[in-house]
Motif scaffolding. Structure first.
Motif, PDB file in Angstrom:
ATOM      1  N   ALA A  56       0.769  -1.248   0.144  1.00 12.49           N
ATOM      2  CA  ALA A  56      -0.051  -0.076  -0.132  1.00 12.49           C
ATOM      3  C   ALA A  56       0.906   1.017   0.051  1.00 12.49           C
ATOM      4  O   ALA A  56       1.605   1.465   0.928  1.00 12.49           O
ATOM      5  CB  ALA A  56      -0.953  -0.007   1.286  1.00 12.49           C
ATOM      6  N   ILE A  57       0.806   2.221  -1.154  1.00 14.94           N
ATOM      7  CA  ILE A  57       1.414   3.510  -1.049  1.00 14.94           C
ATOM      8  C   ILE A  57       0.527   4.518  -1.403  1.00 14.94           C
ATOM      9  O   ILE A  57      -0.142   4.431  -2.321  1.00 14.94           O
ATOM     10  CB  ILE A  57       2.512   3.179  -2.242  1.00 14.94           C
ATOM     11  N   SER A  58       0.701   5.600  -0.426  1.00  8.29           N
ATOM     12  CA  SER A  58      -0.336   6.732  -0.678  1.00  8.29           C
ATOM     13  C   SER A  58       0.580   7.890   0.181  1.00  8.29           C
ATOM     14  O   SER A  58       1.221   7.704   0.988  1.00  8.29           O
ATOM     15  CB  SER A  58      -1.607   6.590  -0.024  1.00  8.29           C
ATOM     16  N   ASN A  59       0.260   9.028  -0.547  1.00  9.47           N
ATOM     17  CA  ASN A  59       0.813  10.429   0.083  1.00  9.47           C
ATOM     18  C   ASN A  59       2.280  10.396   0.170  1.00  9.47           C
ATOM     19  O   ASN A  59       2.762  10.290   1.078  1.00  9.47           O
ATOM     20  CB  ASN A  59       0.017  10.519   1.429  1.00  9.47           C
ATOM     21  N   VAL A  60       2.635  10.298  -0.927  1.00 11.44           N
ATOM     22  CA  VAL A  60       4.202  10.221  -1.045  1.00 11.44           C
ATOM     23  C   VAL A  60       4.723  11.697  -1.925  1.00 11.44           C
ATOM     24  O   VAL A  60       4.120  11.976  -3.019  1.00 11.44           O
ATOM     25  CB  VAL A  60       4.860   9.086  -1.745  1.00 11.44           C
ATOM     26  N   ALA A  61       5.675  12.379  -1.300  1.00 10.97           N
ATOM     27  CA  ALA A  61       6.135  13.416  -2.120  1.00 10.97           C
ATOM     28  C   ALA A  61       7.843  13.346  -2.395  1.00 10.97           C
ATOM     29  O   ALA A  61       8.586  12.938  -1.327  1.00 10.97           O
ATOM     30  CB  ALA A  61       6.006  14.766  -1.205  1.00 10.97           C
ATOM     31  N   VAL A  62       8.156  13.427  -3.494  1.00  8.67           N
ATOM     32  CA  VAL A  62       9.480  13.572  -3.784  1.00  8.67           C
ATOM     33  C   VAL A  62       9.896  14.771  -4.392  1.00  8.67           C
ATOM     34  O   VAL A  62       9.291  15.256  -5.511  1.00  8.67           O
ATOM     35  CB  VAL A  62      10.042  12.291  -4.977  1.00  8.67           C
ATOM     36  N   ILE A  63      10.919  15.298  -3.782  1.00 11.21           N
ATOM     37  CA  ILE A  63      11.218  16.843  -3.971  1.00 11.21           C
ATOM     38  C   ILE A  63      12.813  17.263  -4.213  1.00 11.21           C
ATOM     39  O   ILE A  63      13.645  16.541  -3.647  1.00 11.21           O
ATOM     40  CB  ILE A  63      10.820  17.773  -2.883  1.00 11.21           C
ATOM     41  N   ASP A  64      13.050  17.919  -5.509  1.00 14.35           N
ATOM     42  CA  ASP A  64      14.347  18.302  -5.599  1.00 14.35           C
ATOM     43  C   ASP A  64      15.530  17.224  -5.759  1.00 14.35           C
ATOM     44  O   ASP A  64      16.403  17.041  -4.830  1.00 14.35           O
ATOM     45  CB  ASP A  64      14.895  19.585  -4.510  1.00 14.35           C
ATOM     46  N   GLY A  65      15.066  16.245  -6.684  1.00 16.22           N
ATOM     47  CA  GLY A  65      16.312  15.193  -6.942  1.00 16.22           C
ATOM     48  C   GLY A  65      16.794  15.129  -7.904  1.00 16.22           C
ATOM     49  O   GLY A  65      16.250  15.941  -9.146  1.00 16.22           O
ATOM     50  N   SER A  66      17.851  14.701  -8.243  1.00 16.36           N
ATOM     51  CA  SER A  66      18.713  14.739  -9.320  1.00 16.36           C
ATOM     52  C   SER A  66      18.148  13.661 -10.443  1.00 16.36           C
ATOM     53  O   SER A  66      19.131  13.648 -11.427  1.00 16.36           O
ATOM     54  CB  SER A  66      20.272  14.562  -9.122  1.00 16.36           C
ATOM     55  N   ASP A  67      17.331  12.757 -10.236  1.00 12.24           N
ATOM     56  CA  ASP A  67      17.035  11.595 -11.075  1.00 12.24           C
ATOM     57  C   ASP A  67      15.583  11.644 -10.913  1.00 12.24           C
ATOM     58  O   ASP A  67      14.747  12.579 -10.812  1.00 12.24           O
ATOM     59  CB  ASP A  67      17.675  10.263 -10.986  1.00 12.24           C
ATOM     60  N   ASP A  68      14.831  10.461 -11.227  1.00 11.13           N
ATOM     61  CA  ASP A  68      13.501  10.301 -11.202  1.00 11.13           C
ATOM     62  C   ASP A  68      12.917  10.389  -9.712  1.00 11.13           C
ATOM     63  O   ASP A  68      13.533  10.098  -8.660  1.00 11.13           O
ATOM     64  CB  ASP A  68      13.054   9.040 -11.761  1.00 11.13           C
ATOM     65  N   GLY A  69      11.365  10.982  -9.718  1.00  9.49           N
ATOM     66  CA  GLY A  69      10.966  10.827  -8.525  1.00  9.49           C
ATOM     67  C   GLY A  69      10.704   9.232  -7.941  1.00  9.49           C
ATOM     68  O   GLY A  69      10.940   8.943  -7.088  1.00  9.49           O
ATOM     69  N   ILE A  70       9.846   8.311  -8.903  1.00 12.18           N
ATOM     70  CA  ILE A  70       9.514   7.497  -8.290  1.00 12.18           C
ATOM     71  C   ILE A  70       9.713   6.583  -9.973  1.00 12.18           C
ATOM     72  O   ILE A  70       9.274   7.124 -10.907  1.00 12.18           O
ATOM     73  CB  ILE A  70       7.971   7.330  -8.291  1.00 12.18           C
ATOM     74  N   GLU A  71      10.295   5.317  -9.750  1.00 10.49           N
ATOM     75  CA  GLU A  71      10.250   4.625 -10.849  1.00 10.49           C
ATOM     76  C   GLU A  71      10.004   3.105 -10.631  1.00 10.49           C
ATOM     77  O   GLU A  71      10.501   2.629  -9.671  1.00 10.49           O
ATOM     78  CB  GLU A  71      11.897   4.526 -11.617  1.00 10.49           C
ATOM     79  N   PHE A  72       9.055   2.585 -11.327  1.00 13.85           N
ATOM     80  CA  PHE A  72       8.659   1.319 -11.384  1.00 13.85           C
ATOM     81  C   PHE A  72       9.365   0.384 -12.103  1.00 13.85           C
ATOM     82  O   PHE A  72       9.267   0.584 -13.478  1.00 13.85           O
ATOM     83  CB  PHE A  72       7.038   1.376 -11.648  1.00 13.85           C
ATOM     84  N   PHE A  73       9.981  -0.765 -11.685  1.00 18.02           N
ATOM     85  CA  PHE A  73      10.656  -1.956 -12.530  1.00 18.02           C
ATOM     86  C   PHE A  73       9.866  -2.981 -12.372  1.00 18.02           C
ATOM     87  O   PHE A  73       9.985  -3.998 -11.732  1.00 18.02           O
ATOM     88  CB  PHE A  73      11.969  -2.116 -12.068  1.00 18.02           C
ATOM     89  N   GLY A  74       8.895  -3.169 -13.393  1.00 20.58           N
ATOM     90  CA  GLY A  74       7.869  -4.075 -13.561  1.00 20.58           C
ATOM     91  C   GLY A  74       6.972  -4.112 -12.103  1.00 20.58           C
ATOM     92  O   GLY A  74       6.874  -3.061 -11.542  1.00 20.58           O
ATOM     93  N   GLY A  75       6.438  -5.024 -11.865  1.00 20.55           N
ATOM     94  CA  GLY A  75       5.560  -5.227 -10.615  1.00 20.55           C
ATOM     95  C   GLY A  75       4.018  -5.011 -10.944  1.00 20.55           C
ATOM     96  O   GLY A  75       3.668  -4.371 -12.093  1.00 20.55           O
ATOM     97  N   THR A  76       3.345  -4.828  -9.836  1.00 18.29           N
ATOM     98  CA  THR A  76       1.823  -4.693 -10.192  1.00 18.29           C
ATOM     99  C   THR A  76       1.246  -3.639  -8.954  1.00 18.29           C
ATOM    100  O   THR A  76       0.386  -3.397  -8.913  1.00 18.29           O
ATOM    101  CB  THR A  76       1.040  -6.208  -9.919  1.00 18.29           C
TER     102      THR A  76
END
Length: 340
Positions: A190-210
């Motif tokens: 379960a993933i909810s309410n996530v903030a990713v700020i001021d990063g040098s690459d991606d915020g969130i990356e999904f490598f496969g999965g569901t």
């Protein structure tokens, strides 16, 4: 779950105000930096269930690995300060391990760098046992950790009200860490309410999965705000992306095969141009409730892949069309404005 109460030193301060009245301040919890978890330092491996203490500001000065069979629980209000140590500083949850981030809107969990600058640390990595086109027992570029399997309902725990700042450390000459990297993570996570700020690459990356997620806030990531590859096919609901710093790659990027991930209520805004949605190889998605504003190019089929794989508002995507759906969702992002 066993909860370990940390041995902490509590220092009470009385501060004399200029008004002449003494005001008692809340207790300050000091942690030592030379020890392990019991002293407020995250490093090494975790082999049993452990609950952090929200009164302690934790120091992350190397990799911290949650091994199979162990669960790391992070209570609301906990702050983790990552040393700007580059590729060796990150938190990873391996297959069979779990992380439970229990933030709230009033007291989110914060993971950030000491310096506050981009690219200082490696962010949070989770490896699961769901399917991926990379195969079973694939190897992540981070730590060489194994991920992938046959259990699409795999459960790696839960994340709620988490802020990640300053991620994107260099892994090698060609790649960097994301804020949140999800390797073959399953649908019962379960993933909810996530903030990713001021990063040098991606915020969130999904490598496969569901795995699916909701209520995401991405701001000023230097590469892609949301990225996926290896056949990820979850759903993102209520995603807000904002750019006001030049030089980023895209708001959204899909790569390789198309397992038709879904985006419901996606808002992406740029004040500096750039590319909105980019699809590589044969990737695609189904998007409803799309609002794009300020990009030089709304949709880029990078490798001339089939635009029929991209469905927006029930129709095949159009590079010429403006997408400004009436936003039917409102979220408060007040919880993001916290720091050390």
């Amino acid at each position: 779950m066993k909860k370990v109460i940390l041995n902490t030193l509590i220092l009470y301060l009385a501060v004399l105000t200029f008004s002449g009245c003494a005001k008692e301040e809340p207790p300050i919890v000091l942690s030592f930096v030379e020890g392990g978890l019991e002293y407020g330092v995250l490093n090494g491996s975790l082999n049993e269930d452990y609950t952090l203490d929200s009164r302690v500001i934790y120091s992350l000065n190397s990799s911290f690995i949650v091994n199979s069979g162990a669960t790391l629980t992070i209570p609301e209000g906990t702050k983790i300060k990552a040393a700007s140590g580059g590729s060796g500083v990150y938190i990873a949850v391996l297959r069979g391990g779990k992380i439970n981030v229990q933030g709230t809107a009033e007291n989110p969990v914060l993971m950030s760098t000491e310096s506050g600058k981009n690219g200082g640390w490696g962010g949070l990595v989770i490896c699961g046992e769901a399917t991926t086109t990379a195969g079973t027992n694939a190897q992540a570029e981070i730590g060489g950790f194994e991920y992938g399997g046959t259990n699409n309902e795999d459960n790696s725990g839960s994340i709620n009200y988490l802020i990640i700042k300053g991620s994107g450390a260099q892994i090698n000459a060609e790649s960097q860490y994301n804020g949140l990297s999800l390797y073959a993570v399953g649908s019962k996570t379960a993933i909810s309410n996530v903030a990713v700020i001021d990063g040098s690459d991606d915020g969130i990356e999904f490598f496969g999965g569901t795995v699916s997620a909701s209520n995401l806030y991405m701001k000023n990531l230097e590469d892609d705000s949301i990225d996926w590859t290896e056949g990820w096919n979850g759903t993102l609901t209520n995603t807000y992306i904002y750019h006001d710093v030049t030089g980023f790659s895209t708001a959204l990027e899909g790569d390789k095969v198309n397992n038709n991930p879904k985006f419901i209520n996606l808002t992406a805004i740029s004040t500096v141009g750039g590319i909105g949605l980019q699809f590589k190889k044969n990737s695609g998605a189904t998007i409803t409730g799309l609002f794009l504003s300020g990009y030089d190019e709304s949709i880029d089929m990078k490798d001339d892949g089939p635009i029929e794989n991209v469905m927006i508002e029930g129709e095949i995507a159009s590079k010429e069309k403006e997408y400004k759906a009436n936003r039917k969702w409102e979220l408060s992002w007040d919880w993001i404005d916290i720091g050390f």
